[in-house]
Design an enzyme around this catalytic site. Structure first.
Site, PDB file in Angstrom:
ATOM      1  N   GLU B  49       0.858  -1.318   0.011  1.00 44.07           N
ATOM      2  CA  GLU B  49       0.155  -0.058   0.101  1.00 44.07           C
ATOM      3  C   GLU B  49       0.926   1.410  -0.062  1.00 44.07           C
ATOM      4  O   GLU B  49       1.666   1.353   0.876  1.00 44.07           O
ATOM      5  CB  GLU B  49      -0.979  -0.155   1.417  1.00 44.07           C
ATOM      6  N   ASP B  60      -5.639   9.910  10.198  1.00 43.60           N
ATOM      7  CA  ASP B  60      -4.146   9.341  10.586  1.00 43.60           C
ATOM      8  C   ASP B  60      -3.818   9.939  11.827  1.00 43.60           C
ATOM      9  O   ASP B  60      -3.766  11.242  12.165  1.00 43.60           O
ATOM     10  CB  ASP B  60      -3.092   9.849   9.329  1.00 43.60           C
ATOM     11  N   TYR B 174     -11.499  -3.696   3.817  1.00 48.32           N
ATOM     12  CA  TYR B 174     -10.361  -3.009   4.715  1.00 48.32           C
ATOM     13  C   TYR B 174     -11.185  -2.827   6.026  1.00 48.32           C
ATOM     14  O   TYR B 174     -11.879  -1.966   6.234  1.00 48.32           O
ATOM     15  CB  TYR B 174      -9.705  -1.928   4.061  1.00 48.32           C
TER      16      TYR B 174
END
Lengths: 400, 283
Positions: B49, B60, B174
């Site tokens: 990735e 994040d 995911y």
């Protein structure tokens, strides 16, 4: 004009929900709760009672006779949101969101803040309703808005100083979103403006729309007619949408959004005047970005306008040519503070002073029988040291 | 069959979970990323990735935020990431997946992005702030170019919503292991194996698990319940630590090698009680 946003939170091509999957269920739940409350007379009764007895609504619509005479043109009226409890329009929204948070059983409020006004307004309702409260604020803004930092602490809120990125409002919002992603089960995110993912642009607008509804009644009483122009500063856009919404279907009422021109080209926060379409903080709108899609650094002397985005509905109203956008530079805004202080005995917030400065340009071009309503969104106490410094006074000789 | 399903099919035949290391492209420079991609593949990465750095990465944690800052500092953009992939694609056989926020792609143009990404050999796309409700426009373009649009599921996703998302799934899905942002966690949630099992039971595509997985032991633990283990922030930490050192690539490689070995060896690496109760099954 169609009823906006549509079912999926879009205002034409703008708005929507561009967030991590973790937040999607919370946003869908918030939307459902809000739509239920919107139809619930009990909710509205409680909201109205708080607006009246705690916020101090309705706020006056003050005819600025001296300013009007000095400028020699249209009559200028000031919608006095500076007289709301906590000193700005922000509390109209935080009261509403606090009621939603209570209904959803949340125990903790978080908020982002730039000028500190939304932080103070959130800390205030947290104290009133008994929520825990944490406010995210860029470390640069913590320095330039010190009085509001202390007010938040006094109200029992915890301040989270944000040192990432440009250390201003956008980074505070990033950090608040990260906190929300992490504590979404217990926490209600009180967004301070008509931006962010659906349903925030809709519900913040609805809570602020009380401003324009009052103006409609007040101007009818005082002038017996609708205003010709509405003028409001635009950062994220909540005070502008608050003033504009009640007049959107009156084509004779022209609307001006005043963006932060800062120091000029490349050093401003004028998302619509100088930006392009993109996605930031959960919605599609005009944003300030470079050609590769990175968000640009912004600048304005007014921390509440120092933000690289704008609410999606304001972008839509720009494309529809319903709202006209102009910019006012730092220098002009500071002159606007002095002008209103000296003519009317009212010290406006630096943000609101952008609207004052534009009204001072507009009024002389109009006829004496025409009417401008300017949203005086906040009071200027928080800015005294910044304005003093800008006028070349050190803080001691200015006495602040 | 595109590269991603082929890779999972091969792993399934060996009853082995995939390791998907994440690195931010351009951290600390695109030249280093070029060497890192080859090293990761050599050390047993099954898919890779590559993060497209963004100025405002709201999903994040600090490690990947700093990685994005370093990458932007070195002049990385989506266009340059695609150039990098074009260079490295002939040298590695593993599927390459882009991990991006939406705005850089929106600005590049969805149709142009999908076409260019296909041309340089991108196999999949994870767009972290593009939920299915907003994804149609871009997914139409990636579908047309046979790039797998990889959706995310979170611990907050209800079963009915998961079904809606899985109906659209391509490549793999995911699963975000923690309610939170990316970053190293000392412990994974106790309900993780239950959640992953439930998703695998209804998913037409393999299930990868990421967010918070940082040690070989955790990788082994997740490898026993999921089809793929995604490790990001922990690698960003290694890159940060060795960014100025000549052995940066070797250090990252060694760490990723450890992760892959732990997944292969399975039970022996894990201190978790999961090791005893979760049979190593593949559906």
């Amino acid at each position: 004009m169609p009823k906006l946003p549509d079912a999926r939170g879009h205002f034409g091509p703008y708005g929507g929900r561009y967030v991590a999957e973790t937040l999607m269920p919370a946003l869908i739940e918030l939307e459902q709760v809000y739509r239920t409350c919107r139809r619930d007379p009990t909710f509205h009764r409680e909201l109205r009672a708080l607006q009246r007895e705690y916020v101090g609504r309705p706020t006056p619509l003050t005819f600025a006779a001296n300013l009007t005479r000095k400028l020699g043109g249209a009559k200028i009226y000031l919608k006095r949101e500076d007289l709301c409890h906590t000193g700005a329009h922000k509390i109209n929204n935080t009261i509403g969101q606090a009621l939603l948070a209570r209904r959803m059983g949340k125990s903790r409020l978080i908020a982002e803040t730039g000028a500190g006004q939304h932080g103070v307004a959130t800390a205030t309702v947290a104290a009133l309703f008994g929520f825990d409260c944490e406010v995210f604020m860029g470390s640069d803004d913590v320095v330039r808005q010190a009085p509001n930092v202390f007010r938040m602490r006094l109200l029992g809120a915890k301040l989270r100083e944000v040192t990432s990125g440009t250390r201003t409002l956008k980074d505070a919002m990033n950090e608040a979103l990260r906190d929300w992603i992490t504590h979404v089960a217990t926490t209600f995110y009180v967004i301070g403006t008509v931006a962010g993912p659906h349903p925030y642009p809709m519900l913040v607008r609805d809570f602020q729309a009380v401003i324009g509804r009052e103006v409609r009644r007040q101007i009818a009483r005082q002038e017996g007619r609708l205003p010709d122009y509405l003028v409001a500063c635009v950062g994220g856009g909540s005070n502008a949408m608050g003033l504009f919404t009640a007049f959107l279907t009156d084509p004779a009422v022209r609307m001006i959004g005043v963006e932060a021109g800062g120091l000029g080209e490349g050093h401003n926060a004028a998302s619509i005047s100088g930006g392009s379409v993109g996605v930031l903080h959960g919605s599609k709108s005009y944003i300030l970005q470079d050609e590769t899609g990175q968000i640009r650094d912004t600048y304005s002397l007014a921390p509440g306008l120092d933000y690289p985005g704008v609410g999606p509905e304001l972008s839509y109203l720009h494309d529809q040519r319903r709202v006209t956008y102009v910019t006012i530079a730092d220098e002009q805004a500071v002159a606007g503070v002095k002008l209103l202080a000296e003519t009317e005995g009212i010290i406006p917030a630096l943000e609101s002073a952008h609207a004052v400065a534009y009204a001072a340009i507009l009024a002389p071009r109009l006829q004496p029988e025409q009417v401008i309503v300017l949203n005086l969104s906040g009071r200027g106490d928080k800015d005294l040291s910044v304005v003093a410094r800008h006028m070349g006074l050190d803080e001691q000789s200015a006495g602040v | 069959m595109t590269r991603i399903p082929a890779t999972f099919a091969a792993l399934r035949s060996r009853s082995e979970a995939a390791l998907i290391p994440y690195i931010t492209a351009g951290d600390p420079t695109l030249e280093v990323t070029f060497h890192l991609v080859r090293e990761l593949a050599r050390q047993g990465a099954d898919l890779i990735e590559l993060g497209v750095p963004f100025s405002d990465p709201m999903a994040d944690g600090p490690a990947n935020q700093r990685a994005a800052e370093r990458a932007l500092q070195s002049g990385t953009s989506l266009a340059r990431v695609l150039e990098l992939i074009q260079r490295v694609r002939p040298l590695v056989s593993v599927p390459l997946i882009l991990f991006s926020y939406y705005n850089p792609i929106f600005r590049y143009g969805g149709e142009r992005f999908a076409r260019d990404a296909r041309q340089v050999g991108v196999d999949g796309l994870v767009c972290v702030d593009l939920p299915p409700e907003e994804a149609d426009e871009l997914k139409r373009e990636t579908d047309r170019q046979d790039i797998d649009f990889i959706f995310l599921l979170a611990p907050t996703t209800s079963v009915s919503r998961a079904r809606m998302i899985l109906k659209r799934a391509r490549g793999f899905v995911y699963y975000v292991a923690v309610t939170g942002v990316t970053g190293v966690r000392a412990n994974l949630p106790t309900e993780l194996d239950d959640m992953v099992r439930r998703i695998r039971a209804i998913s037409p595509v393999p299930v990868g698990v990421g967010f918070g997985i940082s040690s070989p032991a955790q990788a082994a633990q997740v490898g026993r319940i999921a089809d793929a283990v995604i490790v990001g922030s922990a690698i960003s930490h290694v890159i940060e630590t060795y960014a100025q050192q000549p052995d940066l690539v070797a250090q990252v490689g060694a760490f990723v090698g450890d992760l892959k070995r732990a997944i292969r060896e399975g039970a022996t690496h894990s201190l978790s009680p999961l090791a005893e109760v979760v049979p190593k099954t593949q559906t």
